[in-house]
Enzyme design. Structure first.
Site, short mmCIF file in Angstrom:
data_model
loop_
_atom_site.label_atom_id
_atom_site.label_comp_id
_atom_site.label_asym_id
_atom_site.label_seq_id
_atom_site.Cartn_x
_atom_site.Cartn_y
_atom_site.Cartn_z
CG ASP A 164 -2.01 -1.01 1.19
OD1 ASP A 164 -2.01 -1.84 0.26
OD2 ASP A 164 -2.88 -0.98 2.09
CG HIS A 211 -3.77 7.18 2.73
ND1 HIS A 211 -3.94 7.10 4.09
CD2 HIS A 211 -3.27 5.99 2.35
CE1 HIS A 211 -3.55 5.91 4.51
NE2 HIS A 211 -3.15 5.21 3.47
CG HIS A 221 2.39 0.02 4.29
ND1 HIS A 221 2.22 -0.94 5.27
CD2 HIS A 221 1.21 0.68 4.19
CE1 HIS A 221 0.97 -0.84 5.75
NE2 HIS A 221 0.35 0.13 5.11
NI NI Z 1 -2.54 3.16 3.52
#
Ligand code: NI
Length: 371
Positions: free
Chosen positions: A94, A149, A237
């Site tokens: 992500d 986001h 991430h």
């Molecule tokens: Ni995120």
């Protein structure tokens, strides 16, 4: 007479003394000669031979230019194959794209003929426009992580759709299409996000907490000690160097354990037997109440090799999946698909609805970073 005797004795002593010196002198050269003969008569030392060996090898070096001709043999394009009967796991990343760490992760995936799914933040895309096309080229899946986001569960529906539309525009500018999958930031959802976003919402089942530890070994240890990862969606991430370093260890390790690395949509189709649908939410509950399917679903055309070439080649229903220009001869993705890895009976229960990760400030304007 007595004096004459004494004089004669002294003379004799002097002569004797001189003779001794005269005889003793050559003694040292004799010793040296013996010594040097001993050295020269010893076996030849190895040292002088080394240069000779090198000298012998050097003339053979002209063979190297011939190696340059090898590229004449074209390397066959790699065709990734997914066997629905074998273990598979979907790595997901992500919050990217990141100008450095996304490429580090892609380097690892490319080296090991593996794929992953990247849920990217729309407003980050323009800063590194070359990253998404590379993901596409490598057969990775691109998903949306919204445009800014924000916590989507706190937006009105009109704002929600506006944000997702803005993200879609950024994806379309980069790769020519809008992603089918959306991972809501923080995993935060409400009924509107789940069932009225006009997209497919999907979260994860295994949280590495890479954003928290920011330590590669911690992430590696977590997954290596997790237990059975078959059918799991792993959250990481792509904005941390530590995560990229962990991936360099985990990708080959997972393959050695017999796991096929697949995209989220491939996992849905081949493991859960379902194609992701719009206005549906696939979260922890869905994945933990559905096991491996007996009836894997084919991906729509365009997401896999032509069906005619795909079908029964691998016996167990293995499906070549990469690109439409895939050549005929498929190559098994995992070198030795061993028995499924030793498994825990049940994966540890993990909270999924609330992703605690707070995006780093540099990705977003300060006013939104706290969201
Ligand atoms: Ni995120």
């Amino acid at each position: 007479m007595n004096r004459l005797f004494s004089l004669t004795l002294s003379l004799l002593l002097l002569l004797a003394s001189t003779g001794c010196v005269g005889r003793a002198a050559p003694a040292e050269p004799d010793t040296q000669r013996f010594s040097s003969q001993t050295v020269s008569s010893a076996p030849p030392p190895a040292l002088p031979e080394t240069p000779e060996k090198k000298a012998e090898e050097e003339p053979e070096q002209p063979e190297e230019p011939e190696v340059v001709e090898e590229p004449q043999v074209p390397e066959a394009p790699y065709v990734r194959v997914v066997d629905p009967s074998k273990p598979m796991v979907a790595l997901t990343f992500d919050d990217g794209p990141h100008a450095v760490y996304s490429d580090m992760i892609l380097d690892v995936l490319e080296e090991h003929h593996a794929v992953a799914t990247f849920f990217e933040v729309g407003r980050n895309i323009a800063a590194c426009p070359e990253v998404l096309p590379r993901m596409e080229e490598l057969g990775c899946e691109i998903g949306s992580h919204s445009n800014a986001h924000r916590n989507l569960s706190k937006l009105k529906k009109s704002s929600l759709l506006k944000d997702l539309d803005a993200a879609d525009a950024a994806f379309t500018a980069a790769v020519g299409y809008a992603p089918a999958l959306v991972r809501p930031p923080y995993g935060a959802v409400n009924k509107t996000v789940k069932y009225a976003s006009e997209r497919t919402m999907i979260t994860w089942t295994v949280d590495t907490l890479d954003w928290k530890s920011k330590d590669a070994q911690t992430v590696v240890d977590y997954l290596q000690n997790y237990g059975d990862l078959d059918g799991e969606i792993v959250l990481m991430h792509s904005i941390y160097e530590s995560t990229a370093q962990a991936v360099a260890v985990l990708v080959p390790w997972l393959q050695e354990q017999g796991y096929q690395l697949v995209t989220v949509t491939e996992l849905m189709a081949y493991y859960y037997g379902e194609l992701p649908q719009p206005n549906q939410f696939y979260g922890y509950t869905y994945f933990t109440t559905h096991g491996r399917t007996d009836t894997p679903v084919q991906l729509p055309s365009g997401e896999q090799a032509p069906a005619a070439e795909a079908a029964p080649a691998q016996g167990a229903g293995a499906v070549p999946v990469q690109g439409t220009d895939a050549p005929a001869a498929p190559v098994q993705e995992t070198s030795a698909a061993a028995a499924p890895p030793a498994a825990n009976e049940q994966p540890p229960v993990q909270a999924v609805e609330a992703e605690q990760a707070v995006p780093p400030a540099w990705l977003f304007p300060p006013a939104e970073a706290a969201a």
